[in-house]
Structures are given as C-alpha cells and as structure tokens.
Design a protein around this motif. Structure first.
Motif, PDB file in Angstrom:
ATOM      1  N   LEU A  54      49.792 -56.445  82.021  1.00 54.82           N
ATOM      2  CA  LEU A  54      48.416 -56.252  81.438  1.00 54.82           C
ATOM      3  C   LEU A  54      47.517 -56.098  82.614  1.00 54.82           C
ATOM      4  O   LEU A  54      46.567 -55.460  82.732  1.00 54.82           O
ATOM      5  N   TYR A 113      41.282 -59.677  77.219  1.00 53.55           N
ATOM      6  CA  TYR A 113      42.597 -59.206  76.874  1.00 53.55           C
ATOM      7  C   TYR A 113      43.572 -60.341  77.123  1.00 53.55           C
ATOM      8  O   TYR A 113      44.482 -60.583  76.187  1.00 53.55           O
ATOM      9  N   SER A 114      43.379 -61.074  78.032  1.00 45.30           N
ATOM     10  CA  SER A 114      44.469 -62.146  78.414  1.00 45.30           C
ATOM     11  C   SER A 114      44.390 -63.142  77.213  1.00 45.30           C
ATOM     12  O   SER A 114      45.482 -63.522  76.752  1.00 45.30           O
ATOM     13  N   ALA A 168      50.157 -51.758  77.337  1.00 45.46           N
ATOM     14  CA  ALA A 168      50.308 -51.666  78.687  1.00 45.46           C
ATOM     15  C   ALA A 168      51.600 -51.432  79.163  1.00 45.46           C
ATOM     16  O   ALA A 168      52.710 -51.737  78.300  1.00 45.46           O
ATOM     17  N   LEU A 214      45.941 -61.596  74.025  1.00 42.63           N
ATOM     18  CA  LEU A 214      47.334 -61.563  74.217  1.00 42.63           C
ATOM     19  C   LEU A 214      48.226 -62.992  73.881  1.00 42.63           C
ATOM     20  O   LEU A 214      49.172 -63.233  73.213  1.00 42.63           O
ATOM     21  N   LEU A 254      54.390 -60.172  80.508  1.00 40.20           N
ATOM     22  CA  LEU A 254      53.397 -59.259  79.785  1.00 40.20           C
ATOM     23  C   LEU A 254      52.016 -59.447  80.284  1.00 40.20           C
ATOM     24  O   LEU A 254      51.345 -58.554  80.292  1.00 40.20           O
ATOM     25  N   GLN A 255      51.442 -60.641  80.622  1.00 40.83           N
ATOM     26  CA  GLN A 255      50.099 -60.983  81.282  1.00 40.83           C
ATOM     27  C   GLN A 255      50.193 -60.335  82.375  1.00 40.83           C
ATOM     28  O   GLN A 255      48.963 -59.712  82.804  1.00 40.83           O
ATOM     29  N   LEU A 300      46.482 -53.944  71.641  1.00 44.31           N
ATOM     30  CA  LEU A 300      46.773 -53.965  72.957  1.00 44.31           C
ATOM     31  C   LEU A 300      47.947 -53.016  73.439  1.00 44.31           C
ATOM     32  O   LEU A 300      48.862 -52.972  72.644  1.00 44.31           O
ATOM     33  N   GLN A 303      44.194 -49.455  77.484  1.00 41.50           N
ATOM     34  CA  GLN A 303      44.667 -50.766  76.902  1.00 41.50           C
ATOM     35  C   GLN A 303      44.123 -51.151  75.319  1.00 41.50           C
ATOM     36  O   GLN A 303      44.654 -51.536  74.599  1.00 41.50           O
ATOM     37  N   SER A 304      42.930 -50.854  75.296  1.00 38.91           N
ATOM     38  CA  SER A 304      42.133 -51.227  73.936  1.00 38.91           C
ATOM     39  C   SER A 304      40.648 -50.813  74.030  1.00 38.91           C
ATOM     40  O   SER A 304      40.135 -50.748  75.252  1.00 38.91           O
ATOM     41  N   CYS A 342      53.256 -53.252  73.360  1.00 34.63           N
ATOM     42  CA  CYS A 342      52.028 -53.148  72.681  1.00 34.63           C
ATOM     43  C   CYS A 342      51.956 -54.392  71.926  1.00 34.63           C
ATOM     44  O   CYS A 342      52.979 -54.953  71.402  1.00 34.63           O
ATOM     45  N   ILE A 400      45.102 -52.860  84.078  1.00 36.92           N
ATOM     46  CA  ILE A 400      43.426 -52.707  83.564  1.00 36.92           C
ATOM     47  C   ILE A 400      43.058 -51.735  84.714  1.00 36.92           C
ATOM     48  O   ILE A 400      43.017 -51.891  85.797  1.00 36.92           O
TER      49      ILE A 400
END
Length: 372
Positions: A61, A80-81, A157, A84, A57-58, A155, A71-72, A109, A65
């Motif tokens: 994401l 973000y990281s 992606a 998450l 997931l990271q 979030l 994303q948000s 999400c 970006i």
C-alpha cells in the motif's frame, strides 16, 4: 458446467468460477489502465488473509500510493494505513489477496462487510459513503454480523515494483480473484469517480446504483456506487451476459467511430519486427500497405517506442528490453536470452509473446496516427 456450479459447495463453486473466467478471459477487458486480462498469469494458491500478511500489505500500500494509482477516493491517504489495520482487526474476511507461488502477496483489496457493527467504522473513515447507502441504512443498522452478504471495498493496491508483471496485469488478477470470491451468492460494492474504473465496471457487468457529489468538487468528480450482485443472479448468467456484451454480437456498440483502419496484433507486430531492417520488404506487409506508410516511417516509429524512457502503455520496460534483445541486437540465441533475463526458456517465450501483443496495441495507435 453451469449445472455443476449450482450443485457445488462454496469451495467447489470458487474453483469452477475461476476455471470459467479463464476459459472466457478473451472476452474480458484487455489493455486497460487498471486491469489487463489479455495476459494469462497463474497466481499462487488462494489463501485467505492471515495476520502475518499485514506487514506485507502495508508495504504494498505504501509503495503504491501515487496520484496516478487508484487506492481509494473515499478515504484520505494519510488514513490508509490505519484503515487497513482496522479492516484486518475487525473485518479480516473483507481482505482479498492475490499471492505468488511462495504465498507472498502480489495484490489485495480490502473493505468492510456491511452490518450493524461496521457502519460506525465506515462513517469514521469514509463518511461520504453513508449517503450512498441511505436506502439501506435502516436495515443494515440492525443486521447481525453473521447474516451479512455485502462487501464494500475501500482500499486496493498491487505490487507496483514487481520485476515481471505490470500493475494492470496484477490488477486483472486481483479483479479476477475478487470476482471468484463474490460468486458464492454475495454482493460487492465499489465507489469511484474515476472514469477508467467506471468503464471497467460497466464492461464487467456492474450496475450503477446511485451517486453523490463530493463537497466543493466539479461534476466530473461525482462519486458513483457500483454493484455486482450475485445474491439474485447466478454466476453462469453473468458470464453469458459479459459474452453477449463483448462478443461478436456486441462489438458494434463498442467500436469507436475513430477506430483505426488497421489493427496490429501480436502476429503482425512480430512480422514488422522481423523485417525491421529488410528495406522495402516491410512495406509489403498487409497492415503497412493498408495504412500506406513507408517502411522507414514504421522502422523509426518502432525504434522510438523501444528506446523511450517511459514505455507507452501497455508496453512495459521488460517488454522493451526483450524486444530490443530479440529484434534489434540479435546477437544471442533464445537459450542465452532466457538465461540473461533469468527465466526458463518457456517463461521467456511466454513473455516474448506478451511483449509482441503489447507492441501491437501500441503500434495500432501510433501507426494509425501516421496514416497518409
């Protein structure tokens, strides 16, 4: 089926909801910048978030970006990281994942379930959101975790580098999966200033529940809180409302005054492609006659679209490659083409139909702009 839904347990309700959404997919938005429901994709088996998913997931994401990808809007990109990580640690049930056949994440999400213990995390990463929850803060601060029924998404992606599916197609799968999750008596909250997302939320029956203006921003950057609440609305009633809005009875309200005089669907696009080098025959096609265009103009328009460095949305590079191979190069049979694209004959056929649908959408806009 509606009666079955009301009597089913949560797991069965999710299955019924997914089936109903597929049945009524034609009424959901198509050719949208974030979610194109026109393509029938089958995600892998739904599996909740697992700790071993976090690295994938990271990576999704980080790759997604971009100023052009959503994303948000409440969280700074550099956080973000960490956000998450904290959602995975403190609110893993707030992560919704679409997987491929092997179980790998294609899209996700993530957000916090709203209760007394989660508000401090919301305030840390997205302080502006508390102003949009002002009417509920007192109740939420004393709400125990086990009684929460509201998910606030922070979030999202998708796999922007997927070789076969475009981001908007994966976005539709993600939205569909998230809707299925919400149907079991839950409420979902999303907050955005993005006009494209606002349009998508409206078409999906979300309700506007307030707005705030970010510091030092113009009016168009006003953040709006959108909700889809299944706590007091049954899923079958929501589906009927979507159909009422987007079905034949609701079409007049959705049609623009500047709607093109002729729409090119997948079938018409196929006819145009087949007659691309057939001289005057292309001018005999009904859609071309309606627009009063010359065959050479249509041919040049198609060739430009298929050779453009950036495929015009919703056409993808894969669509371009398939259509060029089938209709411009014309030197391989269908079995050879499927092999060259590393697909089965059935999969290649499905992608060919999808490419024609996307081409039709693009041609509708382009040819209408050339009307004589």
């Amino acid at each position: 089926m509606a009666e079955q839904f009301r009597l089913a347990d949560v797991r069965q309700q999710r299955g019924i909801a997914a089936h109903i959404l597929e049945l009524y997919r034609e009424f959901l938005p198509s050719a949208h910048a974030y979610a194109d429901f026109s393509t029938a994709l089958n995600p892998g088996v739904h599996t909740p978030f697992r700790p071993e998913d976090l690295d994938s997931l990271q990576q999704l994401l980080a790759a997604a970006i971009s100023p052009t990808n959503w994303q948000s809007e409440l969280v700074h990109a550099q956080e973000y990281s960490a956000l998450l990580d904290d959602i995975a640690r403190y609110s893993p049930e707030g992560i919704c994942i679409v997987r491929d056949d092997s179980g790998g994440p294609l899209a996700f999400c993530a957000g916090f379930w709203l209760h007394g213990s989660s508000l401090s995390m919301l305030d840390r990463y997205a302080p502006g959101i508390l102003a949009l929850l002002s009417d509920e803060q007192a109740t939420l601060r004393t709400l125990p975790r086990e009684l929460t029924d509201t998910l606030c998404v922070l979030l999202a992606a998708v796999d922007v580098r997927h070789p076969l599916y475009g981001p908007e197609e994966l976005g539709a799968l993600l939205m569909q999966q998230w809707l299925v999750e919400m149907t079991s008596g839950l409420r979902g909250i999303m907050i955005t200033a993005d006009p494209q997302l606002k349009g998508l939320f409206q078409s999906l029956g979300f309700q506007r529940m307030g707005h705030i203006k970010l510091n030092d921003t113009e009016a168009e950057n006003e953040l709006t809180r959108w909700e889809l609440d299944f706590r007091h609305q049954t899923f079958d009633k929501w589906v009927k409302e979507i159909i009422r809005q987007t079905g034949p009875a609701g079409l007049p309200a959705l049609i623009s005054r500047n709607e093109p005089r002729a729409k090119v669907d997948g079938s018409a696009a196929k006819q145009i492609m087949e007659l691309l080098f057939s001289g005057d025959e292309i001018e005999q096609l009904p859609v071309v006659q309606t627009l009063g265009l010359r065959g050479s103009d249509v041919r040049n328009c198609v060739q430009n679209m298929l050779t453009a460095n950036e495929a015009p949305y919703p056409l993808t590079r894969l669509d371009q490659s398939i259509l060029r191979a089938v209709y411009l190069q014309r030197n391989r049979n269908k079995n050879q083409l499927a092999d060259d694209f590393h697909m089965s004959r059935t999969t290649f056929y499905r992608h060919s139909l999808q490419a024609l649908e996307h081409m039709g959408h693009v041609l509708t806009q382009a040819l209408s702009g050339m009307e004589s």
